[in-house]
Design an enzyme around this catalytic site. Sequence first.
Site, PDB file in Angstrom:
ATOM      1  N   GLY A 184      -8.801   2.286  10.641  1.00  0.00           N
ATOM      2  CA  GLY A 184      -9.409   1.060  10.136  1.00  0.00           C
ATOM      3  C   GLY A 184      -9.418   0.917   8.631  1.00  0.00           C
ATOM      4  N   THR A 185      -8.797   1.826   7.902  1.00  0.00           N
ATOM      5  CA  THR A 185      -8.828   1.718   6.435  1.00  0.00           C
ATOM      6  C   THR A 185      -8.073   0.494   5.942  1.00  0.00           C
ATOM      7  OG1 THR A 185      -6.990   3.299   6.356  1.00  0.00           O
ATOM      8  CG2 THR A 185      -9.201   4.162   5.964  1.00  0.00           C
ATOM      9  N   GLY A 186      -6.974   0.122   6.607  1.00  0.00           N
ATOM     10  CA  GLY A 186      -6.240  -1.070   6.194  1.00  0.00           C
ATOM     11  C   GLY A 186      -7.057  -2.335   6.385  1.00  0.00           C
ATOM     12  N   CYS A 187      -7.755  -2.416   7.511  1.00  0.00           N
ATOM     13  CA  CYS A 187      -8.640  -3.557   7.765  1.00  0.00           C
ATOM     14  C   CYS A 187      -9.739  -3.615   6.711  1.00  0.00           C
ATOM     15  CB  CYS A 187      -9.276  -3.450   9.140  1.00  0.00           C
ATOM     16  SG  CYS A 187      -8.118  -3.364  10.520  1.00  0.00           S
ATOM     17  N   LYS A 216       0.831  -1.201   0.000  1.00  0.00           N
ATOM     18  CA  LYS A 216       0.000   0.000   0.000  1.00  0.00           C
ATOM     19  C   LYS A 216       0.866   1.251   0.000  1.00  0.00           C
ATOM     20  CE  LYS A 216      -1.991  -1.833   3.559  1.00  0.00           C
ATOM     21  NZ  LYS A 216      -2.847  -2.169   4.729  1.00  0.00           N
ATOM     22  N   THR A 272      -9.410   7.962   9.088  1.00  0.00           N
ATOM     23  CA  THR A 272      -8.714   6.869   8.412  1.00  0.00           C
ATOM     24  C   THR A 272      -8.493   5.661   9.320  1.00  0.00           C
ATOM     25  OG1 THR A 272      -6.578   7.856   8.995  1.00  0.00           O
ATOM     26  CG2 THR A 272      -7.530   8.448   6.856  1.00  0.00           C
TER      27      THR A 272
END
Length: 268
Positions: free
Chosen positions: A206-209, A173, A204
């Site tokens: 929790g965006t990776g989850c 990412k 932002t």
Amino acid sequence: MRTALSIAGSDSSGGAGIQADIKTMTMNGVYAMSAVTALTAQNTTGVSAILESDPGFLEQQIDAVFQDIYPDAVKIGMVPSAQLIRVIAERLRKYQAGNIVVDPVMVATSGSALMKTDAVAALTNELLPLAAVATPNIPEAEVLSGMMIRSVGEMEQAAKRIGDSCGCAVLLKGGHSVNDANDLLYLDGTWRWFEGKRIENPNTHGTGCTLSSAIAANLAKGFSLEEAVQRAKEYISGALAAMLDLGQGLGPLNHMFDLNGAFADEKE
């Protein structure tokens, strides 16, 4: 209806972890299940406490899911210890699980550590070789690759190093001052860039989850990895562009990603 299992930690604020995974999988049209690796006391500003699951109990959770509602995809998020990682890897091998997405969560958005140092080696040796794709951000990729990443070329080099050593695809990412919001997929010896536009949204957490869960949901529905990544990026970009607080649910996105559409676009 396709199914997906999230193996991850619980976020008491609801913005990341199991809670974000279930919301995202549901919005992307699959039935979501969970096996909790840890309870956390956290919010968008930090993590104040972590209580790990007992390894035997985590094993029982995974068994209960696979023995009844076999998941079409598995997303793995926060796993704080090497012992828990080994339990997960052993059970996934036992059940011959497929479409495994590993989000190597090491540090929360707030900066709080979520993985013990000894767990990194177990992650690399036990879990990543089982994955269809790993989704590290740049700091996580630096740990996994053992190199600094300060340029687009170094992103490509790091993704290749991780993918070749672990035998999985890698979605590295972007962000973290290296590029805008472009993500790099290393798959079968080739690179593909997925371009994105940085959206100035403070929410932002929790965006990776959310991204990794959306990838898992689309793999569960039969899309190729490249298609699943593209659809997941469109989903998270839509959420951020709508200026939604991911911690308060994605219900307002129904006009963009309605459940009827999500169920209808399943691959056979």
